[in-house]
Design a protein around this motif. Structure first.
Motif, short mmCIF file in Angstrom:
data_model
loop_
_atom_site.label_atom_id
_atom_site.label_comp_id
_atom_site.label_asym_id
_atom_site.label_seq_id
_atom_site.Cartn_x
_atom_site.Cartn_y
_atom_site.Cartn_z
N GLY B 60 7.64 4.06 -40.88
CA GLY B 60 7.43 4.91 -41.99
C GLY B 60 7.24 3.98 -43.51
N GLY B 61 7.36 2.77 -43.32
CA GLY B 61 7.37 1.87 -44.51
C GLY B 61 5.91 1.24 -44.72
N LYS B 62 5.41 0.65 -45.77
CA LYS B 62 4.19 0.16 -45.90
C LYS B 62 3.66 -0.71 -44.77
N ASP B 63 4.44 -1.57 -44.39
CA ASP B 63 3.75 -2.69 -43.44
C ASP B 63 3.48 -1.90 -42.13
N SER B 64 4.38 -1.14 -41.49
CA SER B 64 4.26 -0.64 -40.22
C SER B 64 3.03 0.49 -40.38
N THR B 65 2.90 1.09 -41.71
CA THR B 65 1.87 2.19 -41.87
C THR B 65 0.47 1.47 -41.81
N VAL B 66 0.54 0.48 -42.56
CA VAL B 66 -0.66 -0.43 -42.74
C VAL B 66 -1.18 -0.96 -41.43
N LEU B 67 -0.13 -1.16 -40.73
CA LEU B 67 -0.53 -1.76 -39.32
C LEU B 67 -0.86 -0.93 -38.19
N ALA B 68 -0.20 0.22 -38.30
CA ALA B 68 -0.91 1.53 -37.53
C ALA B 68 -2.30 1.80 -38.00
N HIS B 69 -2.50 1.81 -39.30
CA HIS B 69 -3.67 2.28 -39.61
C HIS B 69 -4.93 1.31 -39.24
N VAL B 70 -4.36 0.04 -39.37
CA VAL B 70 -5.52 -0.86 -39.15
C VAL B 70 -5.75 -0.97 -37.44
N LEU B 71 -4.89 -0.87 -36.97
CA LEU B 71 -4.88 -0.98 -35.30
C LEU B 71 -5.84 0.27 -35.00
N ARG B 72 -5.49 1.36 -35.64
CA ARG B 72 -6.24 2.80 -35.16
C ARG B 72 -7.82 2.41 -35.39
N GLU B 73 -8.15 1.58 -36.50
CA GLU B 73 -9.39 1.45 -36.93
C GLU B 73 -9.93 0.48 -35.82
N LEU B 74 -9.11 -0.40 -35.17
CA LEU B 74 -9.69 -1.49 -34.67
C LEU B 74 -9.48 -1.10 -33.00
N ALA B 75 -8.98 -0.44 -32.70
CA ALA B 75 -8.69 0.19 -31.24
C ALA B 75 -9.95 0.50 -30.52
N PRO B 76 -10.95 0.91 -31.02
CA PRO B 76 -11.82 1.01 -30.16
C PRO B 76 -12.57 -0.41 -29.58
N ARG B 77 -12.59 -1.11 -30.75
CA ARG B 77 -13.10 -2.45 -30.38
C ARG B 77 -12.34 -3.49 -29.58
N LEU B 78 -11.00 -3.27 -29.86
CA LEU B 78 -9.97 -4.01 -28.98
C LEU B 78 -9.94 -3.36 -27.51
N GLY B 79 -10.27 -1.99 -27.40
CA GLY B 79 -9.94 -1.55 -26.05
C GLY B 79 -8.48 -1.32 -25.98
N ILE B 80 -7.64 -0.77 -26.67
CA ILE B 80 -6.29 -0.71 -26.58
C ILE B 80 -6.00 0.67 -27.01
N THR B 81 -4.80 1.13 -26.48
CA THR B 81 -4.24 2.65 -26.56
C THR B 81 -2.99 2.45 -27.61
N LEU B 82 -2.93 3.19 -28.43
CA LEU B 82 -1.66 3.04 -29.31
C LEU B 82 -0.54 4.21 -29.22
N HIS B 83 0.74 3.90 -29.51
CA HIS B 83 1.58 4.53 -29.32
C HIS B 83 2.67 4.41 -30.43
N LEU B 84 3.28 5.43 -31.10
CA LEU B 84 4.00 5.02 -32.45
C LEU B 84 5.42 5.04 -31.99
N VAL B 85 6.20 4.31 -32.07
CA VAL B 85 7.54 4.48 -31.50
C VAL B 85 8.43 4.20 -32.80
N ALA B 86 8.99 5.21 -33.24
CA ALA B 86 10.19 5.06 -34.28
C ALA B 86 11.53 5.08 -33.73
#
Lengths: 528, 382
Positions: B60-86
């Motif tokens: 929920g902090g800034k780093d993980s929030t930004v990371l999740a957001h950036v990876l979500r933007e990049l996910a199609p290009r990288l061909g990865i699936t994301l799953h948040l784990v808290a």
């Protein structure tokens, strides 16, 4: 250290041991007789004699343990006038006057580099300092060299080349040298005053050892050039680094030209801990073992050694005070600078402050530094034969621009930006002046950029960062620029001949360059 | 002075100067550049292969929030699936609020979210309970020692639960630089020898971990969050922050002010540190109790829990460890033995990885099955 006092070791040991305050009745912890005069560590009070023995032993043990200084070898003591290096000179002086069994067996000389021009000292102050310096050095009886930093402007480019001759540093070589020395001494034994150390030190008048008559009177033009160079640097951090680099080059040059094989510097344990953290913060992680270890062989034939590295600054200060070791105060480049002015100052203040909170800070950092090695980290490709940094002479530690490293991350975004910024600023004013000049102006900028790029790519990561704080590389001493040019020429020549080379036939192809070039070509790995 | 035009698109007004380079950019160009740099790190470092199922450690902090957001933007290009784990550490008044932030992020970005709680994983120990237990034995910052070790373990568990193949965390360049400084000040040669890399490729049973934001400075992370209007949770934990890291953090801020590249220079140093082979820790083995990666007989999580369960919370910290190594782990303690199997529902042991074909890679459903048999196996392994 942060866990001091909160370790869980069973209830039996929980209560802290009472800390005895040294009282008047207390005796020296060593001899249990003498009156204690100094407390080095908590609770350990030493009397004057025991403290001296402890201090001297540390110095000799450091030399004895490492066995790099051969008997009869000429050693240059690098003296800044400050407490640690003064204490070192004093140790050597005392070590040479001891009875024959324990006498140090090398032949010392002292170098003092006058950095007044870089530190903005006035001419009168410099003259005053030099008089004091010469008085103290004269009293030691050692041959000495007082050199102005201005002399870097007349250094030959060969200073920047690692002499191929490897120092004979093996254990067997040391033993053989000791044996032959002892034999030699045995032969001379009947004569009085057999030690060559003493013989040379006292027979020769010290003045004859001084190089060229320039002492204390560098040429005005060079003084001007030096202060212009240092004034042009934008940050104190880069100034400090350049000063250290130039000083080392000059010292190594003096050592070489007078046949000294070793240079001793007086960095204390405290100073080395600060230097380690400073260099870490400047991106010199790969070279920490070179920069702070006992011996530093990066120059090849002249080896830098740090025999004071076991002494803390506190011990040095007490020793110098108790035994009246003379020293000279000279303002350094960061004297009176605010604490936040440079990485060096920040780190110094930080470590010293932390040391008062956690008294083991310095020793912890120092002990950690002992575990570092000089070989590059595995997986980081730079062999011993790879090219060395033009300034600090360490093996280049830069990666490919497209690697997943801090260097790669910066070079992809930085490079383009840096070049445009470089091109942008100088072009605008002069090109607006006249249409006709545009072309030549562009060419000039292009050439300057080339020169810039050619030097930058010969530098290690950390020296690159430092050189970014120089708006122009032109004021650098000529030997640096010349060597940079030579290296890049050699680089392009070797690239040109590369396609004609057949494996293992490179010997014939580089017949024409002069000897120095040949040696350098070997260093650069022409046949790769 | 009017704002200069953007250095990149040359159209919009610049809205910021990049802290490291001083480049003036407009908001969209900066975000694009930031994303491109993270992409570059992931690609150049071969961090996340095509088809990877990536567990994003979300606090929920800034780093993980930004990371999740950036990876979500990049996910199609990288061909990865994301799953948040808290991870729910069980810190009243702090974590519940942070978890609320994570939940709203997950809902907004339509990412699956799994929350694993200390309480369920570690036999009822919440951080509040740990803090009460350690309060008598020393200073409060030892809490962070427990929390750090247990969180690492919990994240691994959570990632396995969702069938992830990779774990990413939001550590940025500043974190890395602080750690290097701290490790030197503490004299931790082992960590220095191991550190400096972008992540681990996954040794033994552990999942590969990486830190895609490792070259991004903290300031840029905050700037990115600002321009993307990301909402994150930014309160300090109620337990005192690690005092020693505070020193390193203050120093780093000053260094950065004196020389903007200092943070990355430290990261470069960390990458290049060469330590004597003797300083390097031996290759990790497996924990004799839970089978996780461990450099000692017990993994640190088991050792800490062991201390907690015996009422000697500092047992596995600092010099307390010596006591631990002298005494055999107290499996025979009758009052605790019942709670032990519950305490460690660990998925796989290496015993099993030999027996069964590939338990580590099989992910979630397998994990549930193996953890039952684990408690039967560990006494055998002793």
């Amino acid at each position: 250290m942060c866990q001091a006092g909160e370790d869980y070791a069973g209830p039996a040991q929980r209560e802290p041991p009472p800390v005895p305050r040294p009282s008047r009745e207390q005796k020296c912890v060593k001899c249990a007789e003498g009156l204690p005069v100094v407390v080095i560590r908590a609770g350990d009070a030493f009397c004057r004699d025991c403290f001296k023995a402890f201090y001297v032993h540390k110095f000799r043990a450091m030399l004895g343990k490492n066995r790099v200084i051969f008997p009869g070898e000429k050693v240059l003591l690098s003296w800044s006038g400050g407490p640690s290096s003064s204490s070192m000179v004093w140790q050597v002086l005392e070590g040479l006057s001891q009875d024959s069994a324990k006498r140090l067996r090398f032949v010392p000389g002292v170098i003092y580099v006058d950095e007044g021009a870089a530190c903005g000292q006035s001419l009168e102050d410099r003259v005053k300092t030099l008089a004091e310096v010469k008085r103290i050095l004269g009293n030691t009886g050692f041959p000495f060299h007082v050199v102005a930093l201005e002399e870097v402007f007349s250094l030959p480019p060969s200073v920047l080349r690692r002499a191929s001759q490897e120092p004979a540093g093996t254990e067997e070589a040391y033993k053989a040298a000791v044996d032959s020395f002892l034999q030699q001494q045995h032969v001379l034994g009947t004569e009085a005053c057999a030690s060559p150390a003493q013989g040379q030190g006292q027979l020769r008048p010290s003045h004859s050892q001084e190089p060229s008559g320039t002492v204390g009177h560098p040429k005005d033009a060079q003084t001007e050039a030096l202060s212009r160079l240092f004034k042009s640097i934008k940050t104190l951090t880069a100034k400090e680094e350049l000063l250290q680099t130039l000083r080392t080059h000059l010292t190594v040059h003096v050592a070489r030209s007078h046949g000294y094989r070793k240079v001793m510097t007086g960095e204390s344990c405290t100073r080395l801990a600060i230097k380690l953290m400073t260099n870490l913060a400047m991106g010199r992680g790969a070279f920490l073992a070179w920069d702070t270890g006992f011996s530093d062989e990066r120059h090849g034939d002249v080896v830098l050694v740090r025999p004071m590295r076991d002494h803390t600054l506190k011990e040095v200060a007490f020793y110098n005070r108790l035994f009246g070791v003379p020293s000279v105060f000279t303002p350094a480049i960061d004297t009176k600078a605010p604490e936040k002015a440079s990485i060096h100052r920040l780190m110094e203040a930080f470590i010293l402050k932390l040391q008062t909170l956690f008294p083991s800070t310095v020793s912890t950092v120092y002990r950690t530094s002992e575990k570092l090695v000089k070989a590059p980290r595995e997986g980081c490709a730079t062999g011993p034969s790879g090219p060395n940094c033009l300034l600090c002479m360490c093996a280049l530690d830069v990666d490919n621009a497209d690697s997943a490293t801090a260097f790669g991350a910066q070079s992809s975004s930085h490079l383009s930006q840096m070049l445009t910024a470089e091109a942008g600023t100088p072009t605008r004013p002069c090109c607006g002046a006249g249409e006709g000049q545009t072309q030549s102006c562009h060419r000039a900028v292009g050439r300057r950029e080339d020169a810039w790029a050619c030097i930058i790519e010969q530098l290690c990561y950390s020296c690159r960062v430092n050189m970014k704080d120089l708006p122009s590389l032109d004021p650098l001493p000529p030997y640096v620029l010349t060597e940079a040019q030579l290296r890049s020429q050699r680089g392009s020549v070797s690239e040109e001949i590369q396609e004609y080379l057949i494996e293992e036939e490179e010997e014939e192809d580089r017949a024409e360059p002069c000897e120095a070039m040949k040696q350098e070509a070997e260093d650069k790995g022409i046949g790769l | 002075m009017p704002a200069p035009t953007c250095f990149s698109c040359h159209k919009a007004r610049a809205a910021l100067r990049r802290p490291r380079s001083g480049q003036a950019l407009c908001g969209p160009c900066f975000c694009a550049a930031f994303e491109a740099e993270v992409l570059r790190t992931v690609l150049a470092g071969h961090l996340l292969p095509q088809g990877a199922v990536v567990a994003v450690g979300a606090s929920g902090g800034k780093d993980s929030t930004v990371l999740a957001h950036v990876l979500r933007e990049l996910a199609p290009r990288l061909g990865i699936t994301l799953h948040l784990v808290a991870v729910d550490e069980g810190i009243g008044g702090y974590r519940d609020a942070a978890l609320e932030a994570v939940r709203s992020q997950a809902a907004r970005w339509e990412l699956p979210l799994t929350i694993v709680a200390y309480e369920d994983l570690f036999g009822g120990w919440t951080m509040d309970a740990v803090a009460r237990s350690t309060a008598g034995s020393g200073r409060s910052r030892s809490c962070c020692t427990f929390c750090g070790v247990l969180r690492r373990r919990a994240l691994e568990e959570g990632a396995r639960l969702v069938g992830a193949t990779h774990i990413v965390t939001g550590h940025n360049a500043d974190d890395m630089a602080e750690t290097v400084l701290m490790n030197f000040l503490r004299g931790d040669a082992g960590r220095l020898a191991r550190g400096g890399v972008l992540g681990s490729t996954g040794e033994g049973c552990a999942l590969p971990r990486c830190r895609p934001l490792q070259f991004a400075s903290q300031k840029e992370v905050v700037l990115y969050a600002h321009f993307r209007h990301l909402r994150y949770f930014s309160e300090e934990c109620v337990y005192a922050p690690e005092a020693f890291r505070g020193h390193a953090r203050d120093l780093l801020k000053l260094l950065e002010a004196a020389r903007p590249s200092a943070v990355l220079d430290l990261v470069h140093s960390a990458e290049r540190l060469a330590l004597a082979p003797a300083a390097k820790p031996p290759p990790p083995g497996t924990c004799s109790r839970c089978g996780a990666l461990a450099s000692n007989k017990l993994c640190q999580a088991c050792a800490l829990l062991d201390g907690l369960n015996r009422g000697l919370p500092r047992l596995a910290i600092g010099k307390g460890r010596r006591v631990l190594q002298v005494e055999p782990p107290p499996l025979g303690n009758p009052s605790r033995v019942t709670s032990d199997p519950v305490a460690l529902p660990e998925p796989c042991t290496c015993k099993q990885s030999k027996d069964e074909s590939n338990p580590c890679g099989n992910g979630g459903d397998r994990a549930g099955a193996t953890c039952v048999s684990k408690s039967d196996l560990s006494p055998v392994a002793e």
